[in-house]
Design a protein around this motif. Structure first.
Motif, PDB file in Angstrom:
ATOM      1  N   GLU A  13     -34.275 -43.158  39.832  1.00  0.00           N
ATOM      2  CA  GLU A  13     -33.179 -43.989  40.339  1.00  0.00           C
ATOM      3  C   GLU A  13     -33.215 -44.116  41.865  1.00  0.00           C
ATOM      4  N   GLU A  14     -33.986 -43.251  42.527  1.00  0.00           N
ATOM      5  CA  GLU A  14     -34.096 -43.247  43.989  1.00  0.00           C
ATOM      6  C   GLU A  14     -35.556 -43.458  44.384  1.00  0.00           C
ATOM      7  N   GLU A  15     -35.857 -44.633  44.928  1.00  0.00           N
ATOM      8  CA  GLU A  15     -37.233 -44.912  45.341  1.00  0.00           C
ATOM      9  C   GLU A  15     -37.730 -43.967  46.418  1.00  0.00           C
ATOM     10  N   SER A  16     -36.825 -43.418  47.194  1.00  0.00           N
ATOM     11  CA  SER A  16     -37.221 -42.512  48.276  1.00  0.00           C
ATOM     12  C   SER A  16     -37.846 -41.219  47.745  1.00  0.00           C
ATOM     13  N   SER A  17     -37.666 -40.910  46.456  1.00  0.00           N
ATOM     14  CA  SER A  17     -38.225 -39.696  45.867  1.00  0.00           C
ATOM     15  C   SER A  17     -39.577 -39.923  45.190  1.00  0.00           C
ATOM     16  N   VAL A  18     -40.044 -41.165  45.155  1.00  0.00           N
ATOM     17  CA  VAL A  18     -41.272 -41.482  44.423  1.00  0.00           C
ATOM     18  C   VAL A  18     -42.495 -40.789  45.010  1.00  0.00           C
ATOM     19  N   GLU A  19     -42.597 -40.740  46.325  1.00  0.00           N
ATOM     20  CA  GLU A  19     -43.761 -40.099  46.950  1.00  0.00           C
ATOM     21  C   GLU A  19     -43.839 -38.618  46.566  1.00  0.00           C
ATOM     22  N   GLU A  20     -42.709 -37.937  46.621  1.00  0.00           N
ATOM     23  CA  GLU A  20     -42.682 -36.513  46.253  1.00  0.00           C
ATOM     24  C   GLU A  20     -42.954 -36.332  44.760  1.00  0.00           C
ATOM     25  N   LEU A  21     -42.432 -37.240  43.944  1.00  0.00           N
ATOM     26  CA  LEU A  21     -42.689 -37.211  42.497  1.00  0.00           C
ATOM     27  C   LEU A  21     -44.183 -37.325  42.227  1.00  0.00           C
ATOM     28  N   ASN A  22     -44.829 -38.303  42.853  1.00  0.00           N
ATOM     29  CA  ASN A  22     -46.269 -38.492  42.648  1.00  0.00           C
ATOM     30  C   ASN A  22     -47.079 -37.304  43.151  1.00  0.00           C
ATOM     31  N   GLN A  23     -46.623 -36.676  44.225  1.00  0.00           N
ATOM     32  CA  GLN A  23     -47.310 -35.492  44.754  1.00  0.00           C
ATOM     33  C   GLN A  23     -47.254 -34.351  43.722  1.00  0.00           C
ATOM     34  N   ILE A  24     -46.103 -34.150  43.104  1.00  0.00           N
ATOM     35  CA  ILE A  24     -45.959 -33.101  42.088  1.00  0.00           C
ATOM     36  C   ILE A  24     -46.836 -33.417  40.879  1.00  0.00           C
ATOM     37  N   LEU A  25     -46.823 -34.671  40.432  1.00  0.00           N
ATOM     38  CA  LEU A  25     -47.650 -35.050  39.280  1.00  0.00           C
ATOM     39  C   LEU A  25     -49.135 -34.878  39.599  1.00  0.00           C
ATOM     40  N   HIS A  26     -49.541 -35.165  40.818  1.00  0.00           N
ATOM     41  CA  HIS A  26     -50.936 -34.963  41.223  1.00  0.00           C
ATOM     42  C   HIS A  26     -51.298 -33.474  41.174  1.00  0.00           C
ATOM     43  N   GLU A  27     -50.364 -32.639  41.601  1.00  0.00           N
ATOM     44  CA  GLU A  27     -50.571 -31.187  41.586  1.00  0.00           C
ATOM     45  C   GLU A  27     -50.840 -30.679  40.167  1.00  0.00           C
ATOM     46  N   TYR A  28     -50.206 -31.289  39.175  1.00  0.00           N
ATOM     47  CA  TYR A  28     -50.361 -30.884  37.780  1.00  0.00           C
ATOM     48  C   TYR A  28     -51.298 -31.823  37.010  1.00  0.00           C
ATOM     49  N   GLY A  29     -52.074 -32.609  37.729  1.00  0.00           N
ATOM     50  CA  GLY A  29     -52.929 -33.619  37.123  1.00  0.00           C
ATOM     51  C   GLY A  29     -53.905 -33.108  36.073  1.00  0.00           C
ATOM     52  N   LEU A  66     -39.516 -31.312  38.894  1.00  0.00           N
ATOM     53  CA  LEU A  66     -39.061 -32.698  38.773  1.00  0.00           C
ATOM     54  C   LEU A  66     -37.539 -32.771  38.795  1.00  0.00           C
ATOM     55  N   GLY A  67     -36.899 -31.814  38.137  1.00  0.00           N
ATOM     56  CA  GLY A  67     -35.441 -31.792  38.054  1.00  0.00           C
ATOM     57  C   GLY A  67     -34.757 -31.564  39.392  1.00  0.00           C
ATOM     58  N   LYS A  68     -35.472 -31.013  40.354  1.00  0.00           N
ATOM     59  CA  LYS A  68     -34.897 -30.742  41.670  1.00  0.00           C
ATOM     60  C   LYS A  68     -34.959 -31.940  42.614  1.00  0.00           C
ATOM     61  N   LEU A  69     -35.693 -32.965  42.214  1.00  0.00           N
ATOM     62  CA  LEU A  69     -35.839 -34.134  43.082  1.00  0.00           C
ATOM     63  C   LEU A  69     -34.572 -34.984  43.057  1.00  0.00           C
ATOM     64  N   ASN A  70     -34.203 -35.481  44.214  1.00  0.00           N
ATOM     65  CA  ASN A  70     -33.019 -36.327  44.342  1.00  0.00           C
ATOM     66  C   ASN A  70     -33.253 -37.677  43.648  1.00  0.00           C
ATOM     67  N   GLY A  71     -32.338 -38.071  42.777  1.00  0.00           N
ATOM     68  CA  GLY A  71     -32.429 -39.367  42.110  1.00  0.00           C
ATOM     69  C   GLY A  71     -33.431 -39.426  40.979  1.00  0.00           C
ATOM     70  N   ILE A  72     -33.887 -38.262  40.513  1.00  0.00           N
ATOM     71  CA  ILE A  72     -34.852 -38.178  39.416  1.00  0.00           C
ATOM     72  C   ILE A  72     -34.212 -37.379  38.277  1.00  0.00           C
ATOM     73  N   SER A  73     -34.244 -37.936  37.063  1.00  0.00           N
ATOM     74  CA  SER A  73     -33.775 -37.219  35.876  1.00  0.00           C
ATOM     75  C   SER A  73     -34.961 -37.038  34.950  1.00  0.00           C
ATOM     76  N   SER A  74     -35.057 -35.871  34.296  1.00  0.00           N
ATOM     77  CA  SER A  74     -36.171 -35.666  33.372  1.00  0.00           C
ATOM     78  C   SER A  74     -35.737 -34.784  32.202  1.00  0.00           C
TER      79      SER A  74
END
Length: 81
Positions: A13-29, A66-74
């Motif tokens: 829901e928050e585009e400003s969190s997308v970069e951090e989201l992608n960084q976390i997903l890359h870490e667990y790639g 992922l749950g700690k990111l602002n504007g992200i629900s999982s």
């Protein structure tokens, strides 16, 4: 440690969190089987589905980050196998 298969549903829901989201997903790639992203402009959100095969503790750690990111629900659903 035995691995489990799970799917993580993510609502962005928050585009400003997308970069951090992608960084976390890359870490667990190395654990990610596949990823599908669906933009939903009508509601100004993005829906992401991540399939993973990893130890239970790794999936929990990923989900927790992922749950700690602002504007992200999982939510995570596990296979019974």
């Amino acid at each position: 440690m035995e691995s489990r298969v799970a799917i993580i549903g993510i609502i962005v829901e928050e585009e400003s969190s997308v970069e951090e989201l992608n960084q976390i997903l890359h870490e667990y790639g190395s654990y990610i089987i596949g990823r599908m992203g669906i933009p939903y402009p009508k509601k100004a959100i993005n829906i992401i589905s991540i399939a993973v095969d990893a130890p239970q503790t790794t999936i929990s750690a990923l989900s927790g980050k992922l749950g700690k990111l602002n504007g992200i629900s999982s939510k995570t659903a596990y296979s019974k196998m």
